[in-house]
Design a protein around this motif. Structure first.
Motif, PDB file in Angstrom:
ATOM      1  N   ALA A  80       1.148   0.000   4.798  1.00 49.31           N
ATOM      2  CA  ALA A  80       0.055  -1.052   4.595  1.00 49.31           C
ATOM      3  C   ALA A  80      -0.463  -0.998   3.206  1.00 49.31           C
ATOM      4  CB  ALA A  80      -0.929  -1.214   5.681  1.00 49.31           C
ATOM      5  N   ASP A  81      -0.843   0.291   2.796  1.00 56.09           N
ATOM      6  CA  ASP A  81      -1.421   0.702   1.469  1.00 56.09           C
ATOM      7  C   ASP A  81      -0.666   0.215   0.298  1.00 56.09           C
ATOM      8  OD1 ASP A  81      -3.847   1.647   2.869  1.00 56.09           O
ATOM      9  OD2 ASP A  81      -3.320   3.668   2.246  1.00 56.09           O
ATOM     10  N   LEU A  82       0.743   0.530   0.624  1.00 57.45           N
ATOM     11  CA  LEU A  82       1.810   0.403  -0.474  1.00 57.45           C
ATOM     12  C   LEU A  82       1.873  -1.185  -0.674  1.00 57.45           C
ATOM     13  CD1 LEU A  82       3.634   1.375  -2.175  1.00 57.45           C
ATOM     14  CD2 LEU A  82       5.362   1.325  -0.583  1.00 57.45           C
ATOM     15  N   ARG A  83       1.976  -1.709   0.435  1.00 56.82           N
ATOM     16  CA  ARG A  83       1.977  -3.442   0.448  1.00 56.82           C
ATOM     17  C   ARG A  83       0.732  -3.881  -0.579  1.00 56.82           C
ATOM     18  NH1 ARG A  83       4.129  -3.678   5.041  1.00 56.82           N
ATOM     19  NH2 ARG A  83       2.249  -3.550   6.248  1.00 56.82           N
ATOM     20  N   GLU A  84      -0.401  -3.357  -0.049  1.00 58.08           N
ATOM     21  CA  GLU A  84      -1.655  -3.723  -0.853  1.00 58.08           C
ATOM     22  C   GLU A  84      -1.500  -3.505  -2.283  1.00 58.08           C
ATOM     23  OE1 GLU A  84      -5.477  -2.771   0.809  1.00 58.08           O
ATOM     24  OE2 GLU A  84      -4.927  -2.841   2.600  1.00 58.08           O
ATOM     25  N   HIS A  85      -0.933  -2.298  -2.589  1.00 54.62           N
ATOM     26  CA  HIS A  85      -0.752  -1.973  -4.276  1.00 54.62           C
ATOM     27  C   HIS A  85       0.210  -2.897  -4.693  1.00 54.62           C
ATOM     28  CE1 HIS A  85      -2.767   1.972  -3.091  1.00 54.62           C
ATOM     29  NE2 HIS A  85      -2.972   1.902  -4.233  1.00 54.62           N
ATOM     30  N   ARG A 140      -0.327   3.225   7.887  1.00 50.82           N
ATOM     31  CA  ARG A 140      -1.355   3.082   6.764  1.00 50.82           C
ATOM     32  C   ARG A 140      -0.662   3.474   5.499  1.00 50.82           C
ATOM     33  NH1 ARG A 140      -3.997   6.131  10.604  1.00 50.82           N
ATOM     34  NH2 ARG A 140      -3.631   8.095   9.239  1.00 50.82           N
ATOM     35  N   LEU A 141       0.394   4.122   5.233  1.00 50.69           N
ATOM     36  CA  LEU A 141       0.869   4.144   4.159  1.00 50.69           C
ATOM     37  C   LEU A 141       1.720   3.072   3.735  1.00 50.69           C
ATOM     38  CD1 LEU A 141       2.597   7.280   2.477  1.00 50.69           C
ATOM     39  CD2 LEU A 141       4.123   5.315   2.854  1.00 50.69           C
ATOM     40  N   GLN A 175       0.296   5.207  -5.887  1.00 50.17           N
ATOM     41  CA  GLN A 175      -0.187   5.767  -4.471  1.00 50.17           C
ATOM     42  C   GLN A 175      -0.199   6.959  -3.961  1.00 50.17           C
ATOM     43  OE1 GLN A 175       2.148   3.798  -1.293  1.00 50.17           O
ATOM     44  NE2 GLN A 175       0.668   4.088   0.392  1.00 50.17           N
TER      45      GLN A 175
END
Length: 155
Positions: free
Chosen positions: A104-109, A101-102, A29
């Protein structure tokens, strides 16, 4: 695996593999957030009323160490400190839109990385894994409840 100690060793090994998958996702990320700062963001995200003393307690550090972590996060625009309207002596910690956002992005990754590994497993093994994890979670909750009851009786 007949003995619980053998199962414990297998779980320990699996958890290390799981941690490695999650760590690779974190490092993939941008921007890369150090683990301690990520822990702060996670704690604040889970509790809207986090203040510095609660954060220090959750991290098991002295308040000055927690404050330095918050200084770094605030400098990068990932955390805000605001005076608590109910008690002006307290400072509440709030996530910024960038930190939301960070996370949420980490959760997606993380989910994508886990999905990639899980797709290499047979469907029946995935189903067994979910059943086993749910049973483990229930047993851990029972253990935590029993320990909390012991703490109350000894107080």
């Amino acid at each position: 695996m007949e003995y619980a100690s053998d199962v414990a060793a297998a779980i320990e090994s699996s958890v290390e593999s799981l941690a490695a998958v999650l760590e690779r996702a974190r490092l993939a990320q941008a921007p890369v957030i150090p683990p301690a700062q990520l822990r702060v963001l996670t704690i604040v995200a889970e509790n809207r009323h986090t203040n510095m003393s609660r954060l220090a307690e959750a991290l098991d550090v002295v308040p000055s160490s927690a404050s330095r972590l918050c200084d770094r996060l605030e400098a990068t625009g990932l955390l805000r400190r605001v005076v608590d309207p109910r008690d002006r002596r307290e400072v509440r910690l709030l996530l910024t839109p960038a930190s939301r956002r960070l996370l949420a992005d980490l959760r997606e990754h993380r989910r994508a990385a886990l999905t990639e590994v899980l797709e290499r497993m047979p469907v029946s093994a995935r189903q067994d894994l979910v059943r086993a994890l749910r049973a483990f979670e229930a047993a851990a909750a029972d253990s935590a409840a029993a320990t909390a009851g012991d703490d109350l009786r000894s107080a």
